[in-house]
Design a protein around this motif. Structure first.
Motif, PDB file in Angstrom:
ATOM      1  N   HIS A  40      10.713 -22.979  -6.121  1.00 17.12           N
ATOM      2  CA  HIS A  40       9.338 -22.135  -5.747  1.00 17.12           C
ATOM      3  C   HIS A  40       8.926 -22.597  -4.232  1.00 17.12           C
ATOM      4  CE1 HIS A  40       9.792 -20.602  -9.691  1.00 17.12           C
ATOM      5  NE2 HIS A  40       9.367 -21.516 -10.195  1.00 17.12           N
TER       6      HIS A  40
ATOM      7  N   ARG B  91       5.905 -18.793  -2.214  1.00 15.05           N
ATOM      8  CA  ARG B  91       5.035 -19.429  -3.405  1.00 15.05           C
ATOM      9  C   ARG B  91       4.613 -21.062  -3.151  1.00 15.05           C
ATOM     10  NH1 ARG B  91       9.365 -17.595  -7.896  1.00 15.05           N
ATOM     11  NH2 ARG B  91       8.517 -15.547  -8.181  1.00 15.05           N
TER      12      ARG B  91
ATOM     13  N   LYS C  50       1.140 -21.101  -3.819  1.00 17.52           N
ATOM     14  CA  LYS C  50       0.591 -20.245  -4.881  1.00 17.52           C
ATOM     15  C   LYS C  50       0.059 -21.530  -5.681  1.00 17.52           C
ATOM     16  CE  LYS C  50       2.036 -17.187  -8.767  1.00 17.52           C
ATOM     17  NZ  LYS C  50       2.901 -16.359  -8.841  1.00 17.52           N
TER      18      LYS C  50
ATOM     19  N   HIS D  39       9.670 -14.133 -19.145  1.00 13.03           N
ATOM     20  CA  HIS D  39       9.671 -13.070 -18.399  1.00 13.03           C
ATOM     21  C   HIS D  39       9.372 -11.709 -19.181  1.00 13.03           C
ATOM     22  CE1 HIS D  39      10.718 -10.741 -14.865  1.00 13.03           C
ATOM     23  NE2 HIS D  39      11.755  -9.845 -15.750  1.00 13.03           N
TER      24      HIS D  39
ATOM     25  N   LYS E  15       4.257 -11.343 -13.951  1.00  9.36           N
ATOM     26  CA  LYS E  15       4.420 -10.786 -12.666  1.00  9.36           C
ATOM     27  C   LYS E  15       4.099 -11.793 -11.856  1.00  9.36           C
ATOM     28  CE  LYS E  15       5.947  -6.420 -13.901  1.00  9.36           C
ATOM     29  NZ  LYS E  15       4.901  -5.889 -15.064  1.00  9.36           N
ATOM     30  N   GLU E  16       4.339 -11.357 -10.814  1.00  8.78           N
ATOM     31  CA  GLU E  16       3.694 -12.441  -9.368  1.00  8.78           C
ATOM     32  C   GLU E  16       2.163 -12.727  -9.448  1.00  8.78           C
ATOM     33  OE1 GLU E  16       5.048 -15.058  -7.784  1.00  8.78           O
ATOM     34  OE2 GLU E  16       6.720 -13.638  -7.295  1.00  8.78           O
ATOM     35  N   GLU E  17       1.355 -11.625  -9.571  1.00  5.95           N
ATOM     36  CA  GLU E  17       0.270 -11.858  -9.709  1.00  5.95           C
ATOM     37  C   GLU E  17      -0.613 -12.266 -10.794  1.00  5.95           C
ATOM     38  OE1 GLU E  17       2.012  -9.269  -9.021  1.00  5.95           O
ATOM     39  OE2 GLU E  17       1.095  -7.500  -9.848  1.00  5.95           O
TER      40      GLU E  17
ATOM     41  N   ASN F 213       9.333 -19.478 -14.361  1.00  2.00           N
ATOM     42  CA  ASN F 213       9.033 -18.011 -13.575  1.00  2.00           C
ATOM     43  C   ASN F 213       8.182 -18.050 -12.283  1.00  2.00           C
ATOM     44  OD1 ASN F 213      10.247 -15.810 -15.259  1.00  2.00           O
ATOM     45  ND2 ASN F 213       9.505 -17.013 -16.550  1.00  2.00           N
ATOM     46  N   GLY F 214       7.637 -19.247 -11.987  1.00  4.73           N
ATOM     47  CA  GLY F 214       6.722 -19.369 -10.653  1.00  4.73           C
ATOM     48  C   GLY F 214       5.416 -18.671 -11.017  1.00  4.73           C
ATOM     49  N   ALA F 215       4.895 -18.915 -12.055  1.00  3.66           N
ATOM     50  CA  ALA F 215       3.454 -18.267 -12.503  1.00  3.66           C
ATOM     51  C   ALA F 215       2.582 -19.299 -12.253  1.00  3.66           C
ATOM     52  CB  ALA F 215       3.446 -17.876 -13.793  1.00  3.66           C
TER      53      ALA F 215
END
Ligand code: 7RM
Length: 656
Positions: free
Chosen positions: A95, A100, A103, A300, A306-308, A333-335
């Motif tokens: 990420h 990200r 993020k 997922h 989702k990304e946001e 998942n990069g959440a």
């Protein structure tokens, strides 16, 4: 006596199974869902390995696998054979290489109200530094590290650092006592423990370090204890010279990069102890490639990440739910993950709703026991807050009663958020049965259907699939990537517990029913496990804790239904000759169990009895104890050695 109650219990199961309400996926949700096409089920069942291979491609591999599944030696499965990867690399590094990097990875709130946000870049730096600290202390690939920490970012950092250098972690829930830690440290043969001076719970700093000190008395294997300072008075913390080290001092000079260890797909990722039928908790072994594949893909698709999104799972990381859906699934998942240290009713009963409003939580995952407590507290607490950011709700840990489901739907979801009721176990590693929110209609109280690529069924004792409307044993008929590989150091227990009831079929130890639409409804467990607020507690563990008390001769422990907790612990005790069964002793014994195992195991009720109801061959008849505890008509007592014991107990039950 209360014949009525027995009928009532029977009726509530019937009512559950006759639950007719059907909630179709909301059209707008379906349109934007990560999975919006039902064909995924058929595709996956036609080519299960192909489906899982596609899921594994969500990860970054250093070396690709040669074979998706090796099932040549059941029940010992190997997934993604020959593949090489690193979990911390997948949860952080990949990420940081994209936008990200800035993020929020962890949005943390301490119970006293302190806040911290760690971006993926921050997390990367801390994980790398701490991995170097571990290496500096001589921790090598394969060494088991025990972690006993509060819900603070350093817990996540510690876990990811372990995975970076290939040292399997064994997390012990912060609510467990010194004895439970001792047992787990010894079974895992850890030589390092990571802890904190404490963690906040309902305004108090829990004495985690003291518990570790007690647990390690006489232990010769543990060489170092790393202590994170969470409290305000470090000078009050006992630091054993030569053994105990402060986290912040070790981190001061740690290098900021640590090469991630390329791990074999089947290398052990972590150990997590869970209760079963016999007294000793099982060390459930999870491995690297399959586990990460399953938690990444289920997070997922089921949580529709989702990304946001701002994702919040309220579970403690000491349980499997925290491992898979607070740490590995969402981070892979990069959440952005919300993490909260303390209790739901501190300082007030709206703390959760306050957090949802404050951070704009979009996905909320909690347990039925919590939902039932919220129901009891009333909507005055939810009404104070704007919960309109929420778009998906989840539940896990025990069956959810339709009333609680409807309350969750109405008052938290404002009738516009899908609810995913997710069934799984410590052993399964990831969610196996749950609706996909964009495609599966839900029924309050049902876990609906198996995740794509999972072959679940309900069987009778002969191994035949039951007819619609019938009950039986819940099984999984083919291996899945995140299944436990064994019980640590005990292959035989692994085989006996999960693979001896049916051939090459995983036995879940749950009973379930299939309805006319093929929907699955969980009824309960088949083994001697009590599900207290979604936490598994073995009856044998509690019984051993009782008989360890000098005044107790014999103990029998059972689960009784409870409005909020789902189940609670009830004990039947005989005291030793010459000991008086006083109310003070009653309190003392309940406290003794809480001290031995942890506060979650504190029995709700202790009955004293001059003897326990036993068959002539000496077996305790738990079924009768269950009848007594629930206030039901007591079943057949003709096989009892001494039927008068029952009368005595029934009298006690009736007098409260
Ligand atoms: C994730 C977790 C596992 C046991 C399992 C069931 C029960 C879990 C549900 C459920 C009904 C659910 N792991 N269980 N989820 N029962 N509906 N959605 O809880 O290892 O601690 O417990 O929990 O009996 O076998 S666990």
């Amino acid at each position: 006596m209360s014949v009525g109650k027995e009928q009532q219990a029977e009726k509530s199961i019937e009512a559950l199974l006759e639950e007719q309400r059907l909630f179709e996926p909301f059209e707008e949700f379906r349109r934007n869902a990560n999975v919006s096409d039902e064909s995924i089920y058929e595709e996956a069942s036609e080519d299960r390995e192909g489906f899982w291979a596609k899921q594994a491609e969500r990860l970054d591999w250093f070396e690709k696998w040669d074979k998706v599944l090796d099932w040549s030696n059941p029940p010992f499965a190997k997934w993604f054979v020959g593949g090489k990867l690193n979990v911390s690399y997948n949860c952080v590094d990949r990420h940081v290489k994209t936008w990200r990097r800035n993020k929020a990875a962890i949005i943390w709130e301490g119970e006293p109200g302190d806040e911290r946000v760690l971006t993926y870049k921050d997390l990367h730096r801390e994980v790398n530094k701490f991995a170097n600290v571990l290496k500096g202390l001589g921790i090598k690939k394969g060494d088991r590290v025990t972690v006993y920490m509060p819900m603070i970012p350093e817990l996540v950092i510690a876990l990811l650092a372990c995975t970076r250098i290939g040292a399997p972690h064994s997390v012990v829930f912060g609510g467990y006592s010194a004895d439970s830690i001792r047992q787990r440290v010894e079974d895992a043969e850890s030589n390092l423990v990571i802890t904190a001076d404490g963690g906040y719970r309902r305004g108090n700093l829990l004495p985690l370090k003291n518990n570790v000190d007690k647990a390690l008395e006489g232990n010769t294997l543990v060489e170092k204890v790393i202590v994170y300072q969470r409290g305000e008075n470090p000078e009050k913390v006992h630091m054993e010279p030569g053994r105990d080290l402060w986290w912040h001092e070790l981190m001061e000079d740690a290098e900021v990069y640590c090469e991630p260890e390329p791990m074999d797909s089947e290398d052990m990722l972590f150990l997590l102890y869970t209760s079963g039928t016999t007294g000793k908790p099982k060390g459930v072994v999870h491995t690297t490639g399959g586990y990460l594949t399953s938690v990444t893909s289920t997070a997922h698709m089921i949580f529709d990440l989702k990304e946001e999104d701002v994702y919040w799972c309220t579970a403690d990381i000491g349980w499997i739910t925290g491992h898979s859906y607070m740490v590995y699934g969402p981070l892979s998942n990069g959440a952005s993950v919300v993490m909260y240290e303390g209790g739901p009713d501190y300082p007030e009963k709206d703390r959760f709703w306050e957090i949802i409003e404050k951070y704009g939580v979009t996905i909320f995952y909690t347990a039925p026991t919590a939902i039932r407590a919220f129901m009891r507290w009333g909507t005055e607490w939810t009404e104070k807050h704007d919960l309109s950011s929420l778009r998906l709700l989840g539940t896990v840990g025990e069956p959810i009663n339709p009333e609680a489901w409807m309350w969750y739907h109405k008052y938290i979801g404002n009738e516009r958020c899908p609810i995913v009721d997710t069934w799984w176990q410590t052993e399964t590693g990831s969610i196996l049965i749950s609706p996909l929110p964009g495609v599966v209609s839900t029924k309050p109280g049902s876990i609906t259907r198996a995740f794509p690529g999972i072959e679940a069924d309900v069987l009778d004792e002969h191994g035949n699939s039951v007819e619609p409307g019938q009950g039986g044993f819940l099984v999984i008929k083919s291996p899945w990537p995140s299944m436990l590989r064994t019980v640590y150091n005990d292959d035989q227990r692994f085989i006996d517990t999960y693979w001896s009831n049916y051939e090459n079929t995983y036995f879940t130890e749950d009973t379930a029913r299939k309805d006319e639409d093929g929907y699955i409804w969980i009824l309960g467990r088949t083994d001697d496990v009590i599900n207290v607020s979604g936490h598994r507690i073995g009856t044998m563990e509690v019984e051993s804790a009782f008989v360890d008390h000098p005044k107790v001769a014999e103990a029998a422990v059972i689960g009784r239904s409870h409005d909020i907790k789902g189940q609670c612990i009830v004990a039947f005790i005989t005291v030793k000759e010459g000991v008086e069964a006083t109310p003070e002793l009653n309190d003392e014994l309940r406290q003794h169990v809480a001290t031995k195992i942890g506060p979650i195991a504190r029995p709700e009720k202790v009955y004293f009895s001059s003897d326990l109801p036993k068959t002539r061959s000496g077996k305790i008849m738990r079924r009768l104890l269950g009848d007594i505890a629930e206030g039901r008509v007591v079943g057949d007592t003709t096989t009892l050695a001494d039927p008068s014991v029952i009368e005595q107990l029934v009298k006690q039950q009736q007098s409260g």
